[in-house]
Each structure stands twice: as structure tokens, then as C-alpha cells.
Design a protein around this motif. Sequence first.
Motif, PDB file in Angstrom:
ATOM      1  N   HIS A 226       0.830  -1.136   0.032  1.00 29.11           N
ATOM      2  CA  HIS A 226      -0.086   0.200   0.035  1.00 29.11           C
ATOM      3  C   HIS A 226       0.774   1.395  -0.021  1.00 29.11           C
ATOM      4  N   VAL A 227       1.978   1.290  -0.580  1.00 30.80           N
ATOM      5  CA  VAL A 227       3.196   2.308  -0.495  1.00 30.80           C
ATOM      6  C   VAL A 227       3.190   2.493  -2.087  1.00 30.80           C
ATOM      7  N   PRO A 228       2.912   3.840  -2.654  1.00 30.61           N
ATOM      8  CA  PRO A 228       2.160   4.642  -2.025  1.00 30.61           C
ATOM      9  C   PRO A 228       0.480   4.090  -1.934  1.00 30.61           C
ATOM     10  N   PRO A 229      -0.643   4.727  -1.452  1.00 29.95           N
ATOM     11  CA  PRO A 229      -0.410   5.887  -0.908  1.00 29.95           C
ATOM     12  C   PRO A 229       0.051   6.095   0.498  1.00 29.95           C
ATOM     13  N   LEU A 230       0.606   4.842   1.352  1.00 30.70           N
ATOM     14  CA  LEU A 230       1.164   5.266   2.332  1.00 30.70           C
ATOM     15  C   LEU A 230       2.514   5.592   2.173  1.00 30.70           C
ATOM     16  N   LYS A 231       3.159   5.979   3.281  1.00 27.01           N
ATOM     17  CA  LYS A 231       4.719   6.242   3.032  1.00 27.01           C
ATOM     18  C   LYS A 231       5.262   5.557   4.196  1.00 27.01           C
ATOM     19  N   ILE A 232       6.620   5.196   3.983  1.00 25.21           N
ATOM     20  CA  ILE A 232       7.293   4.319   5.138  1.00 25.21           C
ATOM     21  C   ILE A 232       8.102   5.697   5.915  1.00 25.21           C
ATOM     22  N   ASN A 233       7.637   5.487   7.007  1.00 27.51           N
ATOM     23  CA  ASN A 233       8.357   6.369   7.973  1.00 27.51           C
ATOM     24  C   ASN A 233       9.518   5.907   8.968  1.00 27.51           C
ATOM     25  N   LYS A 234       9.561   4.719   9.233  1.00 30.63           N
ATOM     26  CA  LYS A 234      10.641   3.989   9.755  1.00 30.63           C
ATOM     27  C   LYS A 234      10.986   2.709   9.095  1.00 30.63           C
ATOM     28  N   ASP A 235      12.295   2.214   9.047  1.00 29.49           N
ATOM     29  CA  ASP A 235      12.406   0.962   8.568  1.00 29.49           C
ATOM     30  C   ASP A 235      13.970   0.720   9.182  1.00 29.49           C
ATOM     31  N   ASN A 236      13.856   0.086  10.195  1.00 32.39           N
ATOM     32  CA  ASN A 236      15.197  -0.443  10.761  1.00 32.39           C
ATOM     33  C   ASN A 236      14.927  -1.717  11.639  1.00 32.39           C
ATOM     34  N   PRO A 237      15.986  -2.096  11.975  1.00 35.26           N
ATOM     35  CA  PRO A 237      15.694  -3.733  12.578  1.00 35.26           C
ATOM     36  C   PRO A 237      14.789  -3.603  13.713  1.00 35.26           C
ATOM     37  N   SER A 238      14.575  -2.542  14.594  1.00 37.03           N
ATOM     38  CA  SER A 238      13.508  -2.531  15.661  1.00 37.03           C
ATOM     39  C   SER A 238      12.250  -2.320  15.373  1.00 37.03           C
ATOM     40  N   VAL A 239      11.981  -1.323  14.292  1.00 37.56           N
ATOM     41  CA  VAL A 239      10.821  -0.908  14.000  1.00 37.56           C
ATOM     42  C   VAL A 239      10.261  -0.452  12.467  1.00 37.56           C
ATOM     43  N   PHE A 240       9.369  -0.977  11.960  1.00 34.96           N
ATOM     44  CA  PHE A 240       8.732  -0.625  10.637  1.00 34.96           C
ATOM     45  C   PHE A 240       7.376   0.065  10.824  1.00 34.96           C
ATOM     46  N   GLU A 241       7.534   1.574  10.202  1.00 39.81           N
ATOM     47  CA  GLU A 241       6.199   2.187  10.526  1.00 39.81           C
ATOM     48  C   GLU A 241       5.721   2.956   9.323  1.00 39.81           C
ATOM     49  N   VAL A 242       4.495   2.856   8.979  1.00 44.47           N
ATOM     50  CA  VAL A 242       3.803   3.529   8.059  1.00 44.47           C
ATOM     51  C   VAL A 242       2.782   4.461   8.327  1.00 44.47           C
ATOM     52  N   GLY A 243       2.485   5.554   7.496  1.00 46.53           N
ATOM     53  CA  GLY A 243       1.949   6.515   7.761  1.00 46.53           C
ATOM     54  C   GLY A 243       0.994   7.085   6.458  1.00 46.53           C
ATOM     55  N   GLY A 244       0.355   8.201   6.665  1.00 47.69           N
ATOM     56  CA  GLY A 244      -0.185   9.082   5.568  1.00 47.69           C
ATOM     57  C   GLY A 244       1.160  10.107   5.182  1.00 47.69           C
ATOM     58  N   THR A 245       0.375  10.726   3.902  1.00 49.19           N
ATOM     59  CA  THR A 245       1.234  11.744   3.497  1.00 49.19           C
ATOM     60  C   THR A 245       0.497  13.166   3.505  1.00 49.19           C
ATOM     61  N   LYS A 246      -0.392  13.229   3.972  1.00 50.31           N
ATOM     62  CA  LYS A 246      -1.040  14.423   4.203  1.00 50.31           C
ATOM     63  C   LYS A 246      -1.302  15.005   5.565  1.00 50.31           C
ATOM     64  N   PRO A 247      -0.829  16.355   5.784  1.00 52.79           N
ATOM     65  CA  PRO A 247      -0.736  16.929   7.046  1.00 52.79           C
ATOM     66  C   PRO A 247      -2.369  16.830   7.600  1.00 52.79           C
ATOM     67  N   VAL A 248      -2.361  16.197   8.949  1.00 50.09           N
ATOM     68  CA  VAL A 248      -3.567  16.142   9.474  1.00 50.09           C
ATOM     69  C   VAL A 248      -3.384  16.314  11.053  1.00 50.09           C
ATOM     70  N   MET A 249      -4.815  16.681  11.672  1.00 53.15           N
ATOM     71  CA  MET A 249      -4.866  16.768  13.108  1.00 53.15           C
ATOM     72  C   MET A 249      -4.527  15.133  13.639  1.00 53.15           C
ATOM     73  N   GLN A 250      -3.659  14.966  14.502  1.00 50.97           N
ATOM     74  CA  GLN A 250      -3.610  13.674  15.027  1.00 50.97           C
ATOM     75  C   GLN A 250      -3.957  13.957  16.479  1.00 50.97           C
ATOM     76  N   GLY A 251      -5.100  13.735  17.113  1.00 51.42           N
ATOM     77  CA  GLY A 251      -5.279  14.712  18.437  1.00 51.42           C
ATOM     78  C   GLY A 251      -5.304  15.938  18.488  1.00 51.42           C
ATOM     79  N   LYS A 252      -4.320  16.337  19.454  1.00 49.11           N
ATOM     80  CA  LYS A 252      -4.334  18.157  19.495  1.00 49.11           C
ATOM     81  C   LYS A 252      -3.141  18.443  18.650  1.00 49.11           C
ATOM     82  N   GLN A 253      -2.446  17.898  17.979  1.00 51.08           N
ATOM     83  CA  GLN A 253      -1.316  18.473  17.135  1.00 51.08           C
ATOM     84  C   GLN A 253      -1.379  18.086  15.848  1.00 51.08           C
ATOM     85  N   LYS A 254      -0.954  18.806  14.937  1.00 50.16           N
ATOM     86  CA  LYS A 254      -0.731  18.628  13.364  1.00 50.16           C
ATOM     87  C   LYS A 254       0.557  17.780  13.169  1.00 50.16           C
ATOM     88  N   VAL A 255       0.067  16.724  12.405  1.00 47.82           N
ATOM     89  CA  VAL A 255       1.385  15.900  11.866  1.00 47.82           C
ATOM     90  C   VAL A 255       1.434  15.978  10.372  1.00 47.82           C
TER      91      VAL A 255
END
Length: 125
Positions: free
Chosen positions: A20-49
Motif C-alpha cells: 500500500h506504498v503509496p498512498p502510505l509512506k514508510i516513516n521508519k524502516d530499521n531492525p527494531s521498527v517498521f512504521e507507515v503513515g499517510g502523507t497529508k498533514p492532518v490533526m492527530q489528537g491536538k497536534q498537526k502531523v
Amino acid sequence: MPMDTPEEIRAFLIDSFKKHVPPLKINKDNPSVFEVGGTKPVMQGKQKVDGHYVGSVVLKPKDARLYFFPIYTHPNAFLSISPELRKCLHGKSCFHFKKTSIELRKEIESMIGQGVSLYIDAGLI
């Protein structure tokens, strides 16, 4: 027949997200963690990410863990997951996998695809 070492399960989970990359983007890819997220600036809780968090894969000594945020933000969309998959869910969004089956792997891939579609429809990614 899928193998069931934590490393092999981790590789499968990462590959499932990479489909699913894209639309997802890989934020972290190392031996301890692999993480994906979106690419649009959005509010996540009370902060903009820069992109909404979608999920992570973490290898532990006895299992591989899938942190899957759509099941936390949209729980009603995942009420129909199988008992086999639900048994792996610890807490609200973390799955622990010590072994898998072909059927379980197909369901995991489908669940990830469903989560990505939900987030696209919600304008999050």
C-alpha cells in the motif's frame, strides 16, 4: 506453507504494508521498527502531523507485533474479524503473532487493505 519464526512473520507483515506504498509512506524502516503513515498533514489528537499514523511492525523475541491504528480509530469496521485473528489482538490495536496460517495471512492482508481504504475515505491519507 508459511513459516512461523517471528522474523518470517515480521517480513510478511512488512510486505503486507508495503503493498500500500503509496498512498502510505514508510516513516521508519530499521531492525527494531517498521512504521507507515499517510502523507497529508492532518490533526492527530491536538497536534498537526505530516501524516496520520497507520501502523507499525515490531519484532520481539517470541513474536512479531502488528500495531494497527485503524482498528483503534474505526473499531466498528473490524467487528467481523475472525476468532483466530481476534485471539491475537492484545489491547485495542496491537496484534501478537507467534504463528500464522495461510487463512490468517490472507485475513491480515485484507484487514490492512480495509484500514488503508477507510483512511483514504476519511481523508487521512
